[in-house]
Design a protein around this motif. Structure first.
Motif, mmCIF file in Angstrom:
data_model
loop_
_atom_site.group_PDB
_atom_site.id
_atom_site.type_symbol
_atom_site.label_atom_id
_atom_site.label_comp_id
_atom_site.label_asym_id
_atom_site.label_seq_id
_atom_site.Cartn_x
_atom_site.Cartn_y
_atom_site.Cartn_z
ATOM 1 N N PHE B 115 43.887 58.922 43.588
ATOM 2 C CA PHE B 115 44.890 58.175 42.764
ATOM 3 C C PHE B 115 43.917 56.586 43.178
ATOM 4 O O PHE B 115 43.572 55.595 42.441
ATOM 5 C CB PHE B 115 46.016 57.449 43.581
ATOM 6 N N ALA B 116 43.003 55.986 44.288
ATOM 7 C CA ALA B 116 42.475 55.013 44.720
ATOM 8 C C ALA B 116 41.391 55.066 42.820
ATOM 9 O O ALA B 116 41.206 54.619 42.368
ATOM 10 C CB ALA B 116 41.782 54.517 45.172
ATOM 11 N N ILE B 120 40.247 53.245 39.119
ATOM 12 C CA ILE B 120 39.577 52.035 39.947
ATOM 13 C C ILE B 120 38.982 52.064 37.425
ATOM 14 O O ILE B 120 38.944 50.457 37.783
ATOM 15 C CB ILE B 120 38.056 52.725 40.126
ATOM 16 N N ILE B 121 38.681 53.130 36.800
ATOM 17 C CA ILE B 121 38.311 52.211 35.385
ATOM 18 C C ILE B 121 39.884 51.629 35.201
ATOM 19 O O ILE B 121 39.398 50.606 34.571
ATOM 20 C CB ILE B 121 38.420 53.866 34.363
ATOM 21 N N ALA B 124 39.708 47.523 36.752
ATOM 22 C CA ALA B 124 38.279 47.069 35.908
ATOM 23 C C ALA B 124 38.637 46.713 34.689
ATOM 24 O O ALA B 124 38.152 46.050 34.002
ATOM 25 C CB ALA B 124 36.798 48.137 36.090
ATOM 26 N N SER B 125 39.167 48.434 33.142
ATOM 27 C CA SER B 125 39.747 47.675 32.596
ATOM 28 C C SER B 125 40.320 46.460 32.017
ATOM 29 O O SER B 125 40.509 45.751 32.051
ATOM 30 C CB SER B 125 39.750 48.430 32.183
ATOM 31 N N LEU B 128 39.972 43.055 34.816
ATOM 32 C CA LEU B 128 38.789 42.384 35.017
ATOM 33 C C LEU B 128 38.169 42.393 33.563
ATOM 34 O O LEU B 128 37.968 40.915 33.012
ATOM 35 C CB LEU B 128 38.148 43.218 36.462
ATOM 36 N N VAL B 129 37.652 43.522 32.764
ATOM 37 C CA VAL B 129 37.113 42.744 31.757
ATOM 38 C C VAL B 129 37.771 42.282 30.848
ATOM 39 O O VAL B 129 37.635 41.528 30.092
ATOM 40 C CB VAL B 129 36.544 44.567 31.183
ATOM 41 N N ILE B 130 39.554 42.799 30.666
ATOM 42 C CA ILE B 130 40.413 42.420 29.722
ATOM 43 C C ILE B 130 40.261 40.816 30.048
ATOM 44 O O ILE B 130 41.018 39.955 29.036
ATOM 45 C CB ILE B 130 41.508 42.792 29.535
#
Lengths: 265, 255
Positions: B115-116, B120-121, B124-125, B128-130
């Motif tokens: 699950f970790a 992650i994807i 991160a999406s 973080l990015v959004i």
């Protein structure tokens, strides 16, 4: 093949890949430095320093310590952080000879907590003091769990309550009951909507990312310290990107290529 | 209305008041309601997890596959692979037998690790990015100026965001200029927490009003209202008074 794919590669998610690559690059760099003997500075966080005092108080009063690792599943990042903190906390409790009660809402979290606490008691050289029955599964239902944990607070009168992890509407019920029992309470969550309730009812509250910093701060584990350092420098990069983005987006509005590069489809 | 529904309404009124009696102090009625609540929810979850999760997703495909059931073989041609999660599930029970208790760590490690890795994807999406992109505001605003969408408010929110981010920088002592900026970040967060607190308290009050209405206002679901609630108040109060007298009997000089 989708227009945004090149040889099966999602070019629309390049920004995500770059962020992950930079972050893991930083983690690897700091880990490498730690292994070469570098010492990293981490500022003092009052809430974490208070853990030691709160444990000492429970020991002096001869009363147990209650630890609630949130109400989310084991794969939730806040639950993982909470269980990581539970390790060093349980180790200190084992050394002091106090009792630890862990109240869990998720059966799997209880199983993992039992393993973590058992290991901590062994690390402290007191495996015989580990009481498996003190790591309890209450209920999978949110408010039944709150009622059961409130019961523990009222009847077993823990001197110290830790609420570390993800919490929802039950946060105020738990912390308010703990306040009534006169326990020292330390909470940590990255669930923004619940932070206000912990702030008004707990003696110390770790805000957001301090929860993740706490595990590194307490354990001094090189891998966790490296992650914390990497997260710090990622934040610096994020601040820089946001400021650049604000300037470019103000100038070019929707035609801003810098802004659009971050779009994830 | 069926007899079961009528009994259910009376029980709901009684248990609501028994739980609310905790506001006075911990008492046997609250303990009773708490244990019923915890026990019923544990039993309910056991049944739900067995019949809604384990049976359709694991046991049924395996059972059907073993018995060469045509529908199962069509829906789950790779049914034999389900024996792997079954084995991992059974390993969880290894904890009950000390010599092989360590084997229960395998499924735990698998679940946490898997699950970790997969999250992650998504993290991160979305986290973080959004978020970074959403923070890149156009300071001129995106339309006619409003209370939020105007240059001053947008600049202020960007400033607050940067200050709050600096508060979460752990590699340097918060002293001097860094300390001032971090403190401003804390003020911004506290203002937002205050707003959030007030908003949630309003929501909780509306829940309390809703519960009171469901007990006191006559509806098709509660045709005898407010009697279940009133009788409940009398019963709960009487039981607490009896309990209080029992744990602290009047001294010899009294009465």
């Amino acid at each position: 093949m989708d227009a945004s794919e090149t040889f099966g590669f999602h070019t629309d998610r390049l920004s995500v890949l770059l962020f992950i690559a930079v972050f893991f690059g930083l983690v690897a760099w700091f880990l490498w430095r730690t292994r070469r003997g570098a010492q990293f500075y981490i500022r003092r966080i009052p809430g974490i320093d208070a853990i030691e005092d709160a444990l000492g108080r429970a020991t002096e009063m001869g009363r147990p310590v209650l630890y609630v690792p949130g109400v989310e599943e084991m794969y939730d990042i806040q639950t993982i952080a909470s269980v990581l903190i539970l390790g060093p906390v349980a180790e200190r409790i084992a050394r002091y000879g106090a009792d630890l009660i862990v109240s869990c809402m998720i059966p799997f979290v209880m199983t993992v907590s039992q393993e973590v606490v058992k290991q901590s008691y062994s690390n402290a050289g007191r495996p015989e003091a580990f009481k498996q029955d003190n790591i309890r599964y209450i209920s999978y239902e949110q408010f039944a769990f709150a009622a059961g944990t409130n019961g523990i607070m009222m009847r077993e009168r823990p001197a110290t309550n830790f609420f570390f992890g993800r919490f929802y509407a039950e946060s105020l019920m738990l912390a308010e009951t703990g306040l009534q029992t006169g326990a020292v309470q330390i909470a940590a969550t990255a669930e923004i909507s619940q932070l206000p309730f912990f702030i008004v009812t707990c003696d110390f509250t770790l805000l957001g990312e301090e929860l993740f910093a706490a595990s590194a701060y307490l354990s001094k584990e090189p891998k966790l310290l490296s992650t914390l350092k990497a997260a710090d420098w990622t934040k610096v990069a994020v601040i820089g990107l946001i400021l650049i983005g604000v300037v470019t987006h103000t100038i070019w509005a929707d035609a801003d290529p810098f802004f659009n590069w971050f779009t994830v489809k | 209305m069926s007899t079961a529904e009528i009994v259910g309404t009376w029980l709901a009124a009684f248990f609501t008041l028994a739980i609310l009696s905790f506001l006075y102090k911990d008492n046997p009625l609250y303990k009773f309601a708490e244990h019923v609540f915890v026990g019923v929810s544990a039993g309910y979850q056991l049944v739900r997890q067995t019949f809604d999760v384990a049976w359709p997703n694991l046991l049924q495909p395996l059972w059907g596959g073993l018995h060469r059931d045509v529908d199962t073989l069509k829906a789950h041609p790779q049914w034999a692979f389900y024996s792997i999660p079954l084995a991992f599930g059974l390993l969880m029970f290894a904890r009950l037998w000390k010599p092989i208790a360590h084997l229960s760590r395998w499924p735990m490690s698998y679940i946490v690790g898997a699950f970790a890795g997969t999250s992650i994807i998504g993290a991160a999406s979305a986290d973080l990015v959004i978020q970074v992109q959403s923070s890149m505001v156009n300071l001129r605003g995106t339309g006619p100026w409003t209370l939020i969408d105007n240059p001053f408010s947008l600049a202020l929110s960007t400033f607050g965001l940067v200050c709050a981010l600096i508060y979460f920088f752990f590699s340097k002592e918060h002293k001097g200029a860094l300390g001032v900026v971090a403190r401003i970040g804390v003020y911004f967060m506290m203002v937002s927490f205050g707003g959030s607190f007030g908003f949630t308290v309003m929501g909780r009050l509306s829940l309390a009003v809703g519960r009171a209405q469901s007990l006191l206002v006559r509806t098709p679901l509660n045709p005898h209202a407010p009697w279940p609630a009133l009788v409940g108040v009398v019963v709960v109060t009487a039981l607490i008074v009896i309990w209080e007298r029992k744990i602290s009997p009047p001294s010899a000089g009294e009465g």
